[in-house]
Design a protein around this motif. Structure first.
Motif, mmCIF file in Angstrom:
data_model
loop_
_atom_site.group_PDB
_atom_site.id
_atom_site.type_symbol
_atom_site.label_atom_id
_atom_site.label_comp_id
_atom_site.label_asym_id
_atom_site.label_seq_id
_atom_site.Cartn_x
_atom_site.Cartn_y
_atom_site.Cartn_z
ATOM 1 N N VAL A 162 0.847 -1.185 0.000
ATOM 2 C CA VAL A 162 0.000 0.000 0.000
ATOM 3 C C VAL A 162 0.887 1.241 0.000
ATOM 4 O O VAL A 162 1.866 1.304 0.751
ATOM 5 N N ALA A 163 0.545 2.187 -0.848
ATOM 6 C CA ALA A 163 1.229 3.488 -0.880
ATOM 7 C C ALA A 163 0.233 4.533 -1.331
ATOM 8 O O ALA A 163 -0.512 4.313 -2.297
ATOM 9 N N GLY A 164 0.187 5.649 -0.624
ATOM 10 C CA GLY A 164 -0.711 6.720 -0.992
ATOM 11 C C GLY A 164 -2.171 6.328 -0.970
ATOM 12 O O GLY A 164 -2.973 6.848 -1.750
ATOM 13 N N GLY A 165 -2.536 5.393 -0.103
ATOM 14 C CA GLY A 165 -3.920 4.967 0.001
ATOM 15 C C GLY A 165 -4.369 4.012 -1.080
ATOM 16 O O GLY A 165 -5.556 3.667 -1.152
ATOM 17 N N ALA A 166 -3.438 3.550 -1.944
ATOM 18 C CA ALA A 166 -3.781 2.633 -3.030
ATOM 19 C C ALA A 166 -3.022 1.320 -2.851
ATOM 20 O O ALA A 166 -1.893 1.303 -2.346
ATOM 21 N N LEU A 167 -3.637 0.221 -3.284
ATOM 22 C CA LEU A 167 -2.943 -1.059 -3.319
ATOM 23 C C LEU A 167 -2.211 -1.170 -4.645
ATOM 24 O O LEU A 167 -2.808 -1.005 -5.724
ATOM 25 N N ALA B 41 -10.184 18.074 2.320
ATOM 26 C CA ALA B 41 -9.123 18.978 2.753
ATOM 27 C C ALA B 41 -8.422 18.489 4.006
ATOM 28 O O ALA B 41 -7.268 18.825 4.236
ATOM 29 N N ASP B 42 -9.124 17.703 4.829
ATOM 30 C CA ASP B 42 -8.505 17.290 6.091
ATOM 31 C C ASP B 42 -7.744 15.983 5.968
ATOM 32 O O ASP B 42 -7.261 15.441 6.954
ATOM 33 N N GLY B 43 -7.638 15.419 4.762
ATOM 34 C CA GLY B 43 -6.862 14.210 4.571
ATOM 35 C C GLY B 43 -7.620 12.932 4.826
ATOM 36 O O GLY B 43 -7.103 11.847 4.577
ATOM 37 N N ARG B 44 -8.833 13.027 5.354
ATOM 38 C CA ARG B 44 -9.626 11.820 5.532
ATOM 39 C C ARG B 44 -10.244 11.438 4.206
ATOM 40 O O ARG B 44 -10.656 12.281 3.422
ATOM 41 N N GLY B 45 -10.372 10.166 3.917
ATOM 42 C CA GLY B 45 -10.974 9.783 2.654
ATOM 43 C C GLY B 45 -11.008 8.301 2.482
ATOM 44 O O GLY B 45 -11.323 7.551 3.399
ATOM 45 N N ILE B 46 -10.655 7.857 1.274
ATOM 46 C CA ILE B 46 -10.803 6.465 0.881
ATOM 47 C C ILE B 46 -9.427 5.841 0.709
ATOM 48 O O ILE B 46 -8.533 6.434 0.102
ATOM 49 N N THR B 47 -9.247 4.654 1.263
ATOM 50 C CA THR B 47 -8.009 3.902 1.092
ATOM 51 C C THR B 47 -8.355 2.474 0.684
ATOM 52 O O THR B 47 -9.442 1.974 0.964
ATOM 53 N N TYR B 48 -7.407 1.843 0.011
ATOM 54 C CA TYR B 48 -7.519 0.441 -0.369
ATOM 55 C C TYR B 48 -6.351 -0.329 0.238
ATOM 56 O O TYR B 48 -5.203 0.089 0.134
ATOM 57 N N GLY B 49 -6.649 -1.454 0.860
ATOM 58 C CA GLY B 49 -5.599 -2.334 1.352
ATOM 59 C C GLY B 49 -5.148 -2.086 2.771
ATOM 60 O O GLY B 49 -4.230 -2.752 3.246
ATOM 61 N N LEU B 50 -5.775 -1.136 3.477
ATOM 62 C CA LEU B 50 -5.427 -0.857 4.864
ATOM 63 C C LEU B 50 -6.592 -1.199 5.781
ATOM 64 O O LEU B 50 -7.758 -1.083 5.399
ATOM 65 N N ALA B 51 -6.279 -1.609 7.002
ATOM 66 C CA ALA B 51 -7.312 -1.834 8.003
ATOM 67 C C ALA B 51 -7.745 -0.505 8.594
ATOM 68 O O ALA B 51 -6.921 0.384 8.812
#
Length: 737
Positions: A157-162, A191-201
């Motif tokens: 995982v890097a940058g929220g992507a698998l 803007a606050d950095g919260r969002g969508i990620t793939y491959g992280l718990a």
């Protein structure tokens, strides 16, 4: 081993410097399926530096030669540069309570010939047969790299992507699953950095469910199951650093009790990036608790309802994403999650751990619809599923007869035939194991010896021992393991070395954790070192594991449902029951604790000043509405549905703040300002309530400290300040250390 240069260093400093005398001990074992290698982590490059060196290295024990060799050295791979951690890696280590450095985790291919790990956000692999390691040039910062079973690929995982890259270093790096396009992904993040990620718990999976992963390779290495986590619905909290007012507060997506969780979906993704969503009733079962994918059956999920009173085992069709229910379970209180399950046997039967109903119900190993163990064992985890048997970790159950206070053993349970259950570990202690085929790595800690011993067994016979370079503590924990009172509360009692009856009764320090998943009364030496040090300051120290604590029976653990204060009742009962057997001065009783133990210490000072005369309240949960969903709602329900339960269990609504319940006992409240698990608001609200009620107290804020206290000087001085406060509060003389 003990270094002569440590002779003038205090125990608290040594304890902090050696990370509880654990640095240098081997850990994180993996056995190759051919039985030729054992892979593990250990800090230091040899006996001289391992006891204080925080940098873990990757080692291989060759079972044919009996020799250990270094497979990967962080200092060499980073060319001596200091390790730099990304925000994602810092968060992952905080959730895992990982305070050391270097290679703190690794993953291997199916043959255990290739290992992958991250250092300073960079991706490295190690050829375990050849003993060579190299960096793979990929975008970073890298989190949780894992080789495919065939060893051809490494996903990470890097940058929220698998992403995936070739394990041979020839490239082919690409995104397999990420936010829907870079531009759209930036909008999704906000803007606050919260969002969508793939491959992280997500936060609660790693903090409360013991699921630290967010992707899983197929056994054929051609696709993966990938978790998509959307944190946008989660309430945003801000963690500030008052010591650095020039720094912006950190945004944290924290799902407090009764508020929205992250939305978690699951996809099957092939190596071309094609994705198929796995479908189940996420409204009924929003928690993705476990994922298992092996060659013995289709992908297997364990999903839970939000109230954790029902759950479903689902088999996944990886081609269509459809799921079918293999089994449904319900419990009127809650359903516990266990390590190592669910899984399949080689012939396709479901492996699980089940709580049988009723007051005398046992926690058993079940295969399909059949329980293979009974009330003589309390199953704790599944360690390995073989073709003929299952390896489990278990304690003596309610029907075992003679108590085995604090003991944990390793058992082999046959799938068919007799004898059904066989204990593999020997002697009083805490034992754990890792197995593959005929080779078992068995680690054993005992109450009468420091550290632990790790033996490698082949077909039950010892073939090697993995060296430990952990330092020998400068004091010996003389722990008395016993049971107290009518409820037979497990206890550990520690007295000053050299105490005799002529010395008379001793002031008492209750030293519990006292809450779920935090067993303190264990038949091992090192876990009692801090308690023994407090004993050497002139205390009789009692560690009591009351109701709610693991290791005894489902009914014992679930007794605290809707009433966490029962844990305080058990502390009082244990204290009084032990007074006739040990030299306890009940007119001078203190209590200390951290996290749930801090809550328990605060509860003791507020509600039972007739018993407790001082309290050290560390990182306490004072208002359960401020703690996370999966943990809090399991025990107390939802605050909007049962506000009276939250009020009854809160320190802020306690009568000890406003009611005529004198005297008020002195409290030292300690909290890390950077804590993102039990946030500082808990302590600030308690302090405000105490001040408004005119109740004197002390607050010790720890700048830059999280829920852990790995900083050496902080950890040392925190112990010294605690003992000084306790002695002052109980009218004792100054400390001897």
């Amino acid at each position: 081993m003990t270094s002569p240069r440590d002779a003038s260093v205090s125990f608290p400093r040594q304890y902090a410097r050696t990370q509880r005398f654990a640095l240098g001990a081997p850990r994180a074992f993996t056995v190759s399926p051919d039985g030729g290698r054992v892979v593990f982590l250990r800090s230091g490059s040899g006996p001289d530096d391992a006891g204080t060196d925080r940098s873990h290295r990757l080692w291989v024990l060759d079972l044919d030669t009996g020799r250990e060799r270094l497979a990967a050295d962080p200092e060499a791979l980073l060319a001596g540069a200091a390790e730099e951690l990304s925000a994602e890696e810092r968060a992952r280590r905080e959730r895992a309570r990982e305070g050391s450095g270097g290679i703190v985790g690794y993953a291997v291919d199916g043959a255990v010939e290739l290992a992958a790990f991250a250092l300073s956000g960079r991706l490295f692999t190690a050829e375990l047969r050849a003993g060579t390691a190299r960096e793979l040039p990929v975008p970073g910062p890298v989190v949780d790299p894992r080789p495919s079973p065939d060893g051809r690929w490494v996903a990470y995982v890097a940058g929220g992507a698998l992403r995936v890259t070739g394990a041979d270093g020839t490239g082919g790096d690409r995104v397999l699953a990420g936010p829907e396009g870079e531009a759209e992904g930036a909008d999704e993040a906000g803007a606050d950095g919260r969002g969508i990620t793939y491959g992280l718990a997500e936060f609660i999976a790693s903090e409360e469910m013991n699921r630290a992963r967010g992707f899983w390779w197929s056994p054929d290495s051609d696709r993966l199951l990938v978790a998509r986590v959307d944190e946008r619905p989660v309430r945003r909290w801000w963690i500030a650093d008052p010591a650095h007012p020039d720094r912006a507060p950190q945004a944290v997506a924290y799902p407090a009790a009764g508020t929205a969780n992250a939305e978690v979906r699951l996809f099957v993704v092939d190596l071309a990036g094609n994705r198929t969503e796995v479908r189940w009733d996420r409204a009924a079962f929003p928690y993705l608790a476990r994922v298992h994918w092996s060659a013995d059956g289709p992908p297997l999920l364990l999903v839970q309802a939000r109230d954790q009173r029902s759950q479903a085992y689902l088999a996944v069709d990886p081609d269509s994403g459809a799921t079918r229910t293999v089994r449904r379970e319900e419990d009127p209180v809650w359903l516990e999650l266990f390590t190592g399950v669910p899984a399949w046997t080689a012939d396709g039967r479901l492996v699980r751990v089940e709580d049988q109903p009723g007051e005398g119900g046992a926690r058993v190993l079940a295969i399909g619809d059949r329980a293979l163990t009974d009330a003589r064992l309390h199953v704790r985890a599944v360690l390995d599923v073989g073709t003929e048997d299952v390896l489990i970790s278990a304690s003596a159950g309610e029907a075992a007869g003679a108590p085995e206070t604090g003991e944990i053993h390793v058992y082999r349970v046959r799938l068919d035939g007799e004898p059904a259950v066989e204990r593999l570990s020997e002697g009083t202690g805490v034992h754990g194991a890792v197995r593959s085929g005929a080779v078992t790595v068995l680690s054993s800690a005992r109450p009468d010896a420091p550290g632990s011993v790790t033996r490698v067994l082949r077909e039950g016979k010892r073939v090697a021992e993995v060296a430990s370079y952990a330092r020998t503590p400068p004091l010996r924990a003389e722990v008395h393991l016993t049971e107290a009172g009518e409820r037979r509360i497990p206890c550990a009692v520690l007295l000053p070395s050299g105490w005799t009856e002529a010395d008379g009764p001793l002031p008492v320090l209750m030293d519990p954790y006292g809450g779920p998943h935090g067993q303190r009364v264990v038949a091992a030496h090192n876990p009692h070192l801090t308690s023994q040090w407090f004993a050497e300051q002139g205390f009789a120290v009692i560690v009591a594991d009351g109701r709610g604590m693991p290791g005894r029976s489902p009914a014992w653990e679930k007794a605290i449902g809707r009433d966490l204060t029962l844990s305080l009742d058990d502390q009082v009962d244990a204290l009084r029951a032990l007074a006739g057997r040990f030299p306890l001065d009940l007119g001078r009783v203190a209590i200390r604790g951290w996290s749930f133990g801090g809550y328990l210490a605060g509860l003791a000072a507020l509600r039972r000043p007739d018993v407790f005369h001082a309290a050290v309240v560390g990182a306490p949960v004072t208002d359960w509405r401020l703690y996370d969903t999966h943990y809090t709602e399991r025990y107390l329900g939802r605050p909007d549905e049962e506000p009276e339960v939250y009020a009854a269990n809160s320190l802020l609504s306690d009568d000890g703040l406003t009611g005529p319940r004198p005297p008020f006992r002195p409290m030292m409240i300690v909290h890390g300002l950077a804590d993102d698990n039990v946030v500082m608001a808990h302590t600030l609200r308690l302090s405000s309530a105490l001040l408004a009620a005119g109740r004197p107290h002390e607050v010790l804020p720890l700048s830059g400290v999280t829920h852990m206290t790995p900083q050496e000087q902080v950890a040392e001085n925190l112990l010294l300040l605690q003992v000084d406060f306790l002695r002052r509060s109980l009218g004792l003389g100054p400390s001897s250390d």
